[in-house]
Enzyme design. Structure first.
Site, mmCIF file in Angstrom:
data_model
loop_
_atom_site.group_PDB
_atom_site.id
_atom_site.type_symbol
_atom_site.label_atom_id
_atom_site.label_comp_id
_atom_site.label_asym_id
_atom_site.label_seq_id
_atom_site.Cartn_x
_atom_site.Cartn_y
_atom_site.Cartn_z
ATOM 1 N N GLN A 39 0.803 -1.220 0.000
ATOM 2 C CA GLN A 39 0.000 0.000 0.000
ATOM 3 C C GLN A 39 0.839 1.275 0.000
ATOM 4 O O GLN A 39 0.305 2.370 -0.142
ATOM 5 C CB GLN A 39 -0.959 0.004 1.201
ATOM 6 C CG GLN A 39 -1.960 -1.127 1.175
ATOM 7 C CD GLN A 39 -2.758 -1.172 -0.116
ATOM 8 O OE1 GLN A 39 -3.270 -0.164 -0.574
ATOM 9 N NE2 GLN A 39 -2.840 -2.351 -0.725
ATOM 10 N N ASN A 40 2.154 1.149 0.173
ATOM 11 C CA ASN A 40 3.005 2.333 0.094
ATOM 12 C C ASN A 40 3.089 2.747 -1.375
ATOM 13 O O ASN A 40 3.302 1.916 -2.258
ATOM 14 C CB ASN A 40 4.396 2.063 0.666
ATOM 15 C CG ASN A 40 5.158 3.350 0.880
ATOM 16 O OD1 ASN A 40 5.381 4.132 -0.045
ATOM 17 N ND2 ASN A 40 5.553 3.582 2.121
ATOM 18 N N ARG A 41 2.927 4.029 -1.608
ATOM 19 C CA ARG A 41 2.834 4.524 -2.985
ATOM 20 C C ARG A 41 4.179 4.935 -3.571
ATOM 21 O O ARG A 41 4.234 5.465 -4.676
ATOM 22 C CB ARG A 41 1.848 5.691 -3.013
ATOM 23 C CG ARG A 41 0.444 5.213 -2.622
ATOM 24 C CD ARG A 41 -0.473 6.327 -2.274
ATOM 25 N NE ARG A 41 -0.089 6.893 -0.979
ATOM 26 C CZ ARG A 41 -0.722 7.897 -0.392
ATOM 27 N NH1 ARG A 41 -1.754 8.449 -0.969
ATOM 28 N NH2 ARG A 41 -0.333 8.357 0.774
#
Length: 164
Positions: A39-41
């Site tokens: 989920q880290n962009r």
């Protein structure tokens, strides 16, 4: 309280900018990869800004950074923390960022990814920074920073392109 240790920097002699995080989260530490949480962009954002397809594996991610003259590291070398939240970091020890910059004089800008990276940078490095190196503080790509969508992050983070 778990002991956490950062990774070696991703850098080469052609690096022009340094992106600094704080300390890898639990998933990253488990996988021994920067920004491994799905989920880290971070990786999606860089691919978008660099007009490249999102890399599918860690070797391709590192290659994308180096091909585009981007170095990556963390402000902290060691700390204690339960979980992944920067707000839970205790007993921090800084990395040798000033020494890294001295070894890589082509780096002309440092970009801090998030509030903890920025506060650690100000605390440990800002006063010793070479005069030719600019510093910028950017909002975090972390999933904990849900208030900023990808479009807003891209608008802010496009600043890195001016230094590549």
């Amino acid at each position: 309280m778990a002991s956490c240790q950062s990774f070696a920097p991703i850098v080469n002699e052609e690096s022009k900018i340094l992106l600094l995080g704080s300390m890898p989260g639990v998933r990253s530490l488990q996988q021994q990869e920067y920004y491994a949480h799905p989920q880290n962009r971070f990786w999606r954002l860089l691919a978008l800004l660099l007009h490249e397809p999102e890399p599918c594996d860690y070797a391709a991610k590192k290659a994308m950074l180096l091909r585009n003259h981007i170095a990556l590291w963390d402000t902290l070398s060691l700390c204690e923390r339960e979980g992944s939240l920067d707000s839970d970091i205790k007993n921090e020890v800084p990395n040798a960022v000033i020494e890294l910059l001295a070894e890589h004089p082509a780096i002309n800008a440092v970009f801090c990814n998030g509030g903890k990276a920025a506060s650690a940078f100000k605390k440990y490095f800002a006063k010793r920074l070479p005069e030719n190196v600019q510093t910028f503080y950017l909002h975090s790509t972390s999933p904990a920073n849900a208030r900023m969508n990808m479009q807003a992050l891209a608008a802010e983070w496009q600043k890195i392109l001016e230094y590549l």
